[in-house]
Write an enzyme that holds these catalytic residues in place. Structure first.
Site, PDB file in Angstrom:
ATOM      1  N   PRO A   2       0.692  -1.146   0.020  1.00  0.00           N
ATOM      2  CA  PRO A   2      -0.155   0.100   0.029  1.00  0.00           C
ATOM      3  C   PRO A   2       0.662   1.300   0.076  1.00  0.00           C
ATOM      4  O   PRO A   2       1.703   1.492   0.817  1.00  0.00           O
ATOM      5  CB  PRO A   2      -1.026  -0.104   1.402  1.00  0.00           C
ATOM      6  CG  PRO A   2      -0.478  -1.428   1.846  1.00  0.00           C
ATOM      7  CD  PRO A   2       0.629  -2.081   1.206  1.00  0.00           C
ATOM      8  N   GLU A   3       0.681   2.181  -0.847  1.00  0.00           N
ATOM      9  CA  GLU A   3       1.456   3.142  -0.930  1.00  0.00           C
ATOM     10  C   GLU A   3       0.253   4.484  -1.113  1.00  0.00           C
ATOM     11  O   GLU A   3      -0.883   3.974  -0.830  1.00  0.00           O
ATOM     12  CB  GLU A   3       2.182   3.630  -2.332  1.00  0.00           C
ATOM     13  CG  GLU A   3       2.978   2.377  -2.579  1.00  0.00           C
ATOM     14  CD  GLU A   3       3.837   2.500  -3.765  1.00  0.00           C
ATOM     15  OE1 GLU A   3       4.291   3.601  -4.292  1.00  0.00           O
ATOM     16  OE2 GLU A   3       4.459   1.300  -4.280  1.00  0.00           O
TER      17      GLU A   3
END
Length: 278
Positions: A2-3
DNA sequence: ACTATTTCCTGGATGC
DNA sequence: TGCATCCAGGAAATAG
């Protein structure tokens, strides 16, 4: 992984689902290296608190809590407290029915007044949970979306490190990770190994524009669903279908057909087109 | 003050 | 089929 776009999608999904709900009780797994605050403090802060707002700061999910003053029947905004969640590599915040089977690697469960549960699941345990009270939580670097153009170049220009590493440094910009660094550098036509200090003014402007574009498109697509990422309602994103270099080693560049190269920079795989990127 | 490298962790992929 | 090995990577810790 997850960015920023995945964290943004998760935060929006949570905001839609649980804003206004009240955390009645909390279960925390024993022996937990994901906690940045002591388990008792997390439980004490969360229990009885109303979820005011869920939002993203860098790669952090910040949940603003209104805590019930002892003895008082109503929720008051002070003392201000926040529940801060970092998803790490494989972390997930999921809203589900209390009766749903508890997944393996569930580290925290918050029982909600609505009868549902907010669960934190993280197989690889790179995530982090903490509560903050008093001073509001601050992400380490500045927010990439809508960052000031001039400030952007100024942030990177003094760095001798490869631009790829600088983009991953959360103390500079907060939120870009491996996928979006590679995708942004491709769109800006800059090789990941270039020293940040070697970039021209024009290149910094291209990079700035590329980051804005890539992040906006990725958020619109609900993020990239790689290694099972889904948002808090279990919905997958589809920006992975629009990756131009990330995960495309050996495949033809979508612009010039040259095979995409993969190299390791600072221990991270970096994908680029050796012809398009200078 | 910087920069580079190592460490944490597990599931999935690969190799024999 | 089964077992060992490798690999992914965010960010803190450590080393230079």
């Amino acid at each position: 992984m997850p960015e920023l776009p995945e964290v943004e999608t998760t935060a929006r999904s949570l905001q839609r689902q649980v804003a206004g709900d009240v955390i009645e009780s909390v279960w925390i797994a024993n022996k937990n290296n994901l906690l940045k605050s002591p388990a008792e403090e997390i439980a004490r802060t969360l229990e009885g608190a109303r979820i005011e707002c869920v939002r993203r700061m860098g790669k952090h999910i910040v949940i603003d809590l209104a805590r019930r003053r002892a003895g008082a029947g109503c929720h008051v905004p002070a003392p201000q407290a926040q529940w801060v969640v970092h998803l790490g590599m494989t972390g997930r915040l999921l809203v589900c029915d209390a009766a749903a089977v508890r997944a393996k690697h569930t580290h925290l469960v918050a029982q909600l007044a609505s009868g549902r549960e907010l669960r934190f699941i993280d197989p690889r345990r790179f995530g982090k949970l903490q509560v903050v009270s008093g001073a509001p939580f601050r992400a380490p670097g500045s927010e990439p979306i809508g960052a000031d153009r001039a400030a952007f170049a100024k942030l990177f220009k003094p760095r001798q490190t490869p631009i790829k590493s600088a983009l991953l440094n959360q103390k500079l910009l907060s939120g870009i990770g491996n996928i979006y660094a590679d995708e942004s550098l491709f769109r800006a036509a800059i090789r990941p190994r270039r020293r940040a200090a070697s970039l021209t003014r024009a290149e910094f402007m291209r990079l700035y524009d590329a980051i804005q574009q890539v992040l906006a498109e990725a958020i619109a697509a609900g993020g990239s669903s790689i290694s099972d990422y889904v948002d808090a309602a279990g919905a997958a994103g589809f920006f992975q279908l629009h990756h131009r270099v990330y995960g495309r080693e050996g495949q033809p560049c979508l612009v010039c057909k040259t095979p995409i190269k993969r190299v390791v920079i600072a221990g991270r795989s970096s994908h680029y087109c050796p012809r398009c990127q200078k």
